[in-house]
Design an enzyme around this catalytic site. Structure first.
Site, mmCIF file in Angstrom:
data_model
loop_
_atom_site.group_PDB
_atom_site.id
_atom_site.type_symbol
_atom_site.label_atom_id
_atom_site.label_comp_id
_atom_site.label_asym_id
_atom_site.label_seq_id
_atom_site.Cartn_x
_atom_site.Cartn_y
_atom_site.Cartn_z
ATOM 1 N N CYS A 1 0.814 -1.219 0.000
ATOM 2 C CA CYS A 1 0.000 0.000 0.000
ATOM 3 C C CYS A 1 0.847 1.268 0.000
ATOM 4 C CB CYS A 1 -0.881 0.032 1.236
ATOM 5 S SG CYS A 1 -1.924 -1.396 1.388
ATOM 6 N N ARG B 1 5.934 -0.473 -5.601
ATOM 7 C CA ARG B 1 5.785 -1.227 -4.360
ATOM 8 C C ARG B 1 4.837 -2.409 -4.524
ATOM 9 N NH1 ARG B 1 6.702 2.992 0.010
ATOM 10 N NH2 ARG B 1 5.467 1.762 1.405
ATOM 11 N N TRP C 1 -2.743 -3.027 -1.601
ATOM 12 C CA TRP C 1 -2.336 -4.417 -1.775
ATOM 13 C C TRP C 1 -3.200 -5.196 -0.790
ATOM 14 C CZ3 TRP C 1 0.199 -8.255 1.197
ATOM 15 C CH2 TRP C 1 0.768 -9.295 0.461
ATOM 16 N N ASN D 1 -2.541 2.315 5.395
ATOM 17 C CA ASN D 1 -1.566 1.274 5.099
ATOM 18 C C ASN D 1 -1.306 0.549 6.410
ATOM 19 O OD1 ASN D 1 0.702 -0.227 4.508
ATOM 20 N ND2 ASN D 1 2.063 1.516 4.195
ATOM 21 N N GLY D 2 -1.392 -0.783 6.421
ATOM 22 C CA GLY D 2 -1.152 -1.536 7.647
ATOM 23 C C GLY D 2 -2.289 -2.499 7.914
ATOM 24 N N GLU E 1 18.367 -18.506 -3.823
ATOM 25 C CA GLU E 1 17.979 -17.228 -4.421
ATOM 26 C C GLU E 1 17.582 -17.428 -5.902
ATOM 27 O OE1 GLU E 1 17.103 -14.401 -3.654
ATOM 28 O OE2 GLU E 1 17.544 -13.058 -5.310
ATOM 29 N N LYS F 1 13.950 -16.489 -7.414
ATOM 30 C CA LYS F 1 13.766 -15.600 -8.573
ATOM 31 C C LYS F 1 12.860 -16.263 -9.604
ATOM 32 C CE LYS F 1 14.755 -12.492 -7.472
ATOM 33 N NZ LYS F 1 15.251 -12.139 -6.222
ATOM 34 N N GLU G 1 9.131 -16.554 -8.356
ATOM 35 C CA GLU G 1 8.351 -15.329 -8.149
ATOM 36 C C GLU G 1 7.981 -14.623 -9.440
ATOM 37 O OE1 GLU G 1 10.181 -12.525 -5.417
ATOM 38 O OE2 GLU G 1 12.108 -12.676 -6.400
ATOM 39 N N HIS H 1 18.505 -37.662 -0.185
ATOM 40 C CA HIS H 1 17.629 -37.829 0.986
ATOM 41 C C HIS H 1 16.196 -37.413 0.685
ATOM 42 C CE1 HIS H 1 21.056 -38.873 3.405
ATOM 43 N NE2 HIS H 1 21.681 -37.781 2.995
ATOM 44 N N LYS I 1 6.642 -4.973 -3.492
ATOM 45 C CA LYS I 1 8.061 -4.642 -3.362
ATOM 46 C C LYS I 1 8.420 -4.329 -1.920
ATOM 47 C CE LYS I 1 12.129 -3.553 -4.878
ATOM 48 N NZ LYS I 1 12.947 -4.725 -5.240
HETATM 49 C C1 G6P Z 1 9.589 -8.398 -0.644
HETATM 50 C C2 G6P Z 1 10.303 -8.132 -1.954
HETATM 51 C C3 G6P Z 1 11.624 -8.885 -1.981
HETATM 52 C C4 G6P Z 1 12.470 -8.532 -0.773
HETATM 53 C C5 G6P Z 1 11.702 -8.726 0.533
HETATM 54 C C6 G6P Z 1 12.444 -8.098 1.699
HETATM 55 O O1 G6P Z 1 9.197 -9.726 -0.568
HETATM 56 O O2 G6P Z 1 9.497 -8.540 -3.043
HETATM 57 O O3 G6P Z 1 12.326 -8.558 -3.165
HETATM 58 O O4 G6P Z 1 13.606 -9.340 -0.765
HETATM 59 O O5 G6P Z 1 10.429 -8.082 0.463
HETATM 60 O O6 G6P Z 1 12.483 -6.716 1.503
HETATM 61 P P1 G6P Z 1 13.590 -5.761 2.070
HETATM 62 O O7 G6P Z 1 13.225 -4.391 1.564
HETATM 63 O O8 G6P Z 1 13.490 -5.843 3.571
HETATM 64 O O9 G6P Z 1 14.912 -6.221 1.586
#
Ligand code: G6P
Length: 620
Positions: free
Chosen positions: A2, A27, A74, A108-109, A493, A497, A500, A516, A615
């Site tokens: 948000c 965001r 969001w 927001n929250g 990671e 990627k 997502e 295992h 984001k």
């Molecule tokens: C969200 C974003 C990720 C990020 C994570 C942590 O899930 O989509 O890309 O790694 O938040 O965010 P930060 O700003 O704390 O690194």
């Protein structure tokens, strides 16, 4: 997640509100809206489409006014449909003296006691038009309204449990917006005859660079060209006191970065990594604790262990750093997912360096985990963060600011590699203080770090080969990623990627764990991506690859130039530059970013704004 923008001005402020929303689009959101005070009434437009569509709507419906609020939502409580989109208006006659439709509010929250408040307000005659937790705040402010919006918001906040940043205006006070925050980010923008509110300073780029960072418990009164802040006292008295918060001039940075020759921000950001790492290391002439702030030396000298707290991609940066911290600085390190750490019983040690890693510096869980660690008696806090003005940097005693620049793509790329660069510097600084770094070693590590931008360019040049693989991946529904040691978090990671942004189910395993369990999944339909640097574990890893080939699995291996792994039937190899020692993870993650990116492009997904994701995750 948000985003909020609010303004009071003598001019029509709608274009500024909508532009602010555009700057907050990165965001992540699923609906948006704007409301203004117009001709003595509340008017609003809301949409489940993009902000550009909202912009057309406000023009068509001639929505204009000098006082207004806007929001990108969001969804948490209630589906992403128009009637749940903000701004929300108060409805229903309530008690004597209260008139319908006079309060407009964005939030927001998450309000944790919304059910209890909803029942109470319904009993008072308020009519709910949405399934959101937010709407209770609009009604609650209306309920407390007695001709003074600031007072009504102050009283309403005393009833709220949970996290919020809100912006509110009232039909009966045409030149006033009131904001409040508790646990969610909110800034005030100051200009000559106008005053603004926003979730972050970036939303106000081009409007004002004079920013006040509001703090938890603050309620702010905005009128054209002036503001007033009161803070809830923390003595349990439910009283407020006036506070004066510093107006800071922030570097105007535009969220609307140009895409240039790139198709998406994610691709642009992947290719910016040589520059981002170069900038992050700029000015590092030698290793010294003061790179992390004044007063770092005695802290580094005192601590016996490191506790890393982070979420998402930042958590994987921390997981990589654990290997460095234990092998180079020889300091015991644990890495915890912030949302888990804050709710579990742990054994605190006051001689711990608590390190948070966060791109945005606003992630609610990471901020809460930091506060939790502090409340357990661990005062030494340090953050690796990409936003110098963020809540996290303000909360931590020590900091290293990465210089990735604004990251727009939801899937983090350049923030990750710059975090790794910052964490490697931290490792070297701790190693130095603890007597594990000779001058020769320091010089060698620094040389390797300075060479990283050039080494990254060589890896980025592999893009055409990765595109060929991505084409095949785009037809699969599952993928397995393998790595060992320092490169296991890189495999994690890589899988994150891919899932997502391409929505392909992907999992990562330390290669030794294959037999295992996950080996049972291996068929010709399951591509197995392997990170294969030429390190001490290479021979072990080769045996793991044999286990996959023997079961008909298709292998895709990123091998350093100096490894002897050759392409053959069912074994595809992309040759990386030569092994890069301890810094190898920074190079090996790049082709995995490219693989996810091109696979997602081939599948036609919304790469920069993947479904359901945000984001900046400012709610728990
Ligand atoms: C969200 C974003 C990720 C990020 C994570 C942590 O899930 O989509 O890309 O790694 O938040 O965010 P930060 O700003 O704390 O690194």
């Amino acid at each position: 997640m948000c985003g909020i923008v609010g303004a009071v001005s003598a001019r029509n402020i709608v274009p500024v509100l909508v532009e602010g929303l555009k700057r907050l689009e990165y965001r992540g959101y699923d609906s948006c809206g704007v409301a203004v005070h117009q001709d003595g009434a509340l008017r609003r437009a809301r949409s489940t489409s993009r902000v550009s569509e909202l912009c057309t709507q406000v023009k068509t419906e001639s929505i204009e006014g000098g006082t207004g609020i806007a929001h990108t939502r969001w969804a948490t409580h209630g589906a992403p449909v128009v009637h749940n989109a903000h701004p929300h208006f108060s409805h229903g006659s309530g008690e004597v003296g209260s008139r319908p439709g006079r309060i407009a509010l964005v939030h927001n929250g998450i309000i944790e006691n919304h059910e209890e408040l909803r029942a109470e307000l319904t009993a008072r005659g308020y009519v709910f038009a949405s399934q959101t937790d937010t709407e209770v705040i609009a009604h609650l402010v209306d309920h407390h309204y007695d001709g003074d919006l600031f007072d009504a918001v102050r009283r309403a906040t005393l009833r709220l449990r949970g996290a919020y940043a809100i912006a509110v205006f009232c039909r009966d006070e045409p030149h006033r917006v009131v904001g409040a925050r508790e646990g969610s980010p909110l800034v005030l923008g100051v200009a000559k005859e106008e005053t603004f509110l926003a979730s972050d300073a970036m939303a106000l780029a081009g409007v004002t660079d004079r920013i006040v960072y509001l703090e938890d418990g603050d309620v702010v009164d905005l009128q054209p060209g002036r503001h007033w802040i009161e803070r809830r006292r923390d003595d349990g008295s439910e009283r407020f006191e006036t506070v004066v918060r510093e107006v800071r001039t922030v570097q105007a940075h535009s969220g609307a970065a140009e895409l240039g020759p790139y198709r998406h921000y994610m691709q642009k950001e992947i290719f910016e990594q040589p520059r981002a790492i170069g900038d992050t290391l700029q000015g590092v002439l030698g290793i010294t604790p003061e790179l992390f702030g004044d007063g770092a030396y005695p802290v580094f000298k005192e601590v016996e262990q490191v506790l890393i707290l982070a979420c998402g991609t930042s958590y994987y940066a921390g997981s990589t750093a654990k290997y460095w911290l234990e092998s180079i600085a020889k300091i015991p390190t644990s890495v915890e997912i912030a949302s888990e750490y804050r709710y579990r019983d742990s054994v605190p040690n006051p001689k711990t360096l608590v390190v948070t890693i966060t791109q945005s510096g606003e992630t609610a869980d990471t901020l809460a985990a930091l506060k939790h660690a502090r409340s357990l008696g661990m005062p030494h806090t340090l953050t690796i963060c990409n936003v110098a003005t963020s809540a996290m940097v303000r909360e931590c005693k020590l900091a290293y600011i990465t210089r990735a620049g604004a990251e727009i793509g939801v899937a983090s790329t350049k923030a990750f590699t710059t975090q790794l660069a910052g964490l490697f510097l931290l490792t070297l600084a701790l190693a130095q203080v603890r007597g594990h770094l000779s001058e020769e070693q320091e010089a060698e590590h620094l040389k390797a770090m300075r060479h990283l931008p050039v080494a990254l360019q060589a890896v980025l040049a592999l893009e055409p080969q990765v595109i060929a693989w991505a084409d095949e991946f785009s037809r699969k529904e599952n993928a397995l990623f393998l790595g060992r040691g320092l490169h296991y978090p890189i495999a994690l990671e890589g899988a994150l990627k891919l899932k997502e942004i391409s929505y392909i189910h992907a999992e990562a395993y330390p290669a030794g764990e294959l037999k295992h369990g996950p080996l049972a999944l291996v068929t010709a339909e399951m591509p197995v991506v392997t990170v294969a640097p030429n390190d001490a574990l290479l021979e072990k890893l080769k045996s793991n690859l044999q286990e996959v080939r023997a079961r008909g699995g298709e292998l895709y291996v990123f091998a350093d130039a100096d490894t002897r792994i050759e392409s053959s039937e069912g074994l595809h190899v992309i040759r990386m530059p030569e092994h890069y020692g301890a810094l190898s993870p920074i190079l090996h993650v790049v082709p995995l970013q490219l693989l996810a990116y091109h696979t997602a492009c081939a599948r036609g997904t919304d790469v920069d704004k993947p479904r359901n994701l945000a984001k900046s995750v400012t709610v728990e």
